[in-house]
Design a protein around this motif. Structure first.
Motif: not given
Ligand code: TXA
Ligand code: MG
Length: 331
Positions: A32, A55, A59, A64, A118, A178
């Protein structure tokens, strides 16, 4: 700190594993976008991700793992459809938010009792996760609110001197993050649209819905202005080409460098109107997804104002337009 950029080899993977086990950060490629990884069990390392990215503290991060990693120590599945979703979509560009068993640092989930899991698909991501063999907390490897990185060079531009290692796996093939799905409810809830579409999820889980505005569990990250390139942006409907061209000519008269961001359809209209400064997104939805962040990164290097066009929101394009609207939101 010197930031090394190394191709994915046995040697660089060993170095990555050593850095992560010692509590450091490593950027790595996935299908991604690039991720900025830390050992998800290590409080200080996870907190360092938030510090380096700038950050917001509310958030949460995604965890992974490689495809043979036993996640039963990390999370529990409460719904019957979850195993079918894992079988259908992993490894792949999806994140499933599940009930946490408390095995990772509380900083990963920012106080929520869930963790997003993920299992990325790209061979480089799998090789990296296998070499480390730990749950790796990783957001996209960009400064908070900046455009997500789809090359090692993009990561370097944001974090040169701030992290020890970037594993270079070339350009990401998927191009947007993703799909994030809450799989703790009777019906899976899409919190962030992505490359796995709502239609595909419904076909496996029986049904699906998108998170509403007032959802108790939304993806906290979705509320921020995000993905913004370091140039001004504007967005028009394709039907409003005349207004877009008028803005471009006014801006150029005032000395601004203006480019258009256009899919094949908009590009044809622009070229017919004599316009040639175009960053092309391509024709198919998959091409457009693959190109969108790449072209936003290009835009910030070549122009002062980028003019984009909205595209129909269906399938993969729901996720693409979600990113593009945020990238073009007024500051
Ligand atoms: O493709 C991807 O998902 C990439 C690659 C590196 O794996 N990662 C990514 O991470 O986009 P980030 O931190 O930029 O976005 C993660 C999203 C955020 O919108 C966050 O709020 C949500 O996932 N998220 C993570 N854990 C969560 C949880 N326990 N409950 C609700 N939302 C969650
Ligand atoms: Mg991100």
């Amino acid at each position: 700190m010197k930031t090394e950029v190394l191709p994915v080899t046995e040697e660089s993977l060993r170095l990555a594993a050593d850095i992560l086990k010692a509590g450091g950060l490593v950027a790595f490629p996935t299908e991604t976008v690039y991720g900025l990884g830390a050992d998800a069990r290590n409080d200080a390392a996870v907190k360092e991700i938030f510090a380096v990215k700038g950050r917001p503290q509310d958030n949460p991060l995604i965890v992974h793992v490689h495809k043979d990693y036993d996640i039963s120590g990390l999370v529990e599945a409460s719904q019957e459809y979850v195993s079918a979703m894992f079988a259908a979509f992993t490894p792949g560009p999806i994140t499933m938010v599940m009930k946490s068993k408390g095995a990772v640092s509380p900083a990963v989930s920012c106080g929520l009792d869930s963790v997003g899991i993920r299992v990325p698909q790209s061979p480089a991501a799998q090789a990296f996760l296998r070499a480390v063999d730990l749950p790796i907390a990783a957001p996209s490897a960009n400064r908070s609110k900046h455009t997500s990185p789809v090359t090692a060079q993009h990561v370097l531009e944001d974090f040169d001197g701030k992290i020890p290692l970037i594993l270079d796996g070339g350009r990401c093939s998927g191009g947007i993050e993703s799909t994030v799905v809450n799989v703790m409810e009777k019906v899976p809830v899409v919190l962030r649209a992505g490359l796995v579409t709502a239609e595909q999820i419904a076909a496996v889980a029986g049904s699906v819905r998108y998170a509403g505005e007032k959802e108790p569990v939304r993806s906290p990250g979705m509320k921020y202005r995000h993905y913004h390139p370091a140039c001004r942006t504007a967005m028009f409907a394709k039907g409003d080409l005349a207004s877009a061209l008028k803005l471009a000519s006014e801006e150029r008269a005032a000395g601004s460098r203006v480019y258009f961001l256009a899919d094949a359809e908009a590009e044809t209209l622009l070229r017919a109107a004599g316009e040639s400064l175009i960053l092309s997104l391509g024709k198919t939805d998959e091409e457009v997804a693959c190109n969108v962040y790449f072209k936003l990164h290009e835009a910030e290097k070549v122009c002062d104002l980028l003019i984009a066009f909205s595209m129909e929101e269906k399938g993969v394009m729901v996720g693409v337009m979600n990113r593009l609207k945020k990238a073009c939101a007024p500051s």
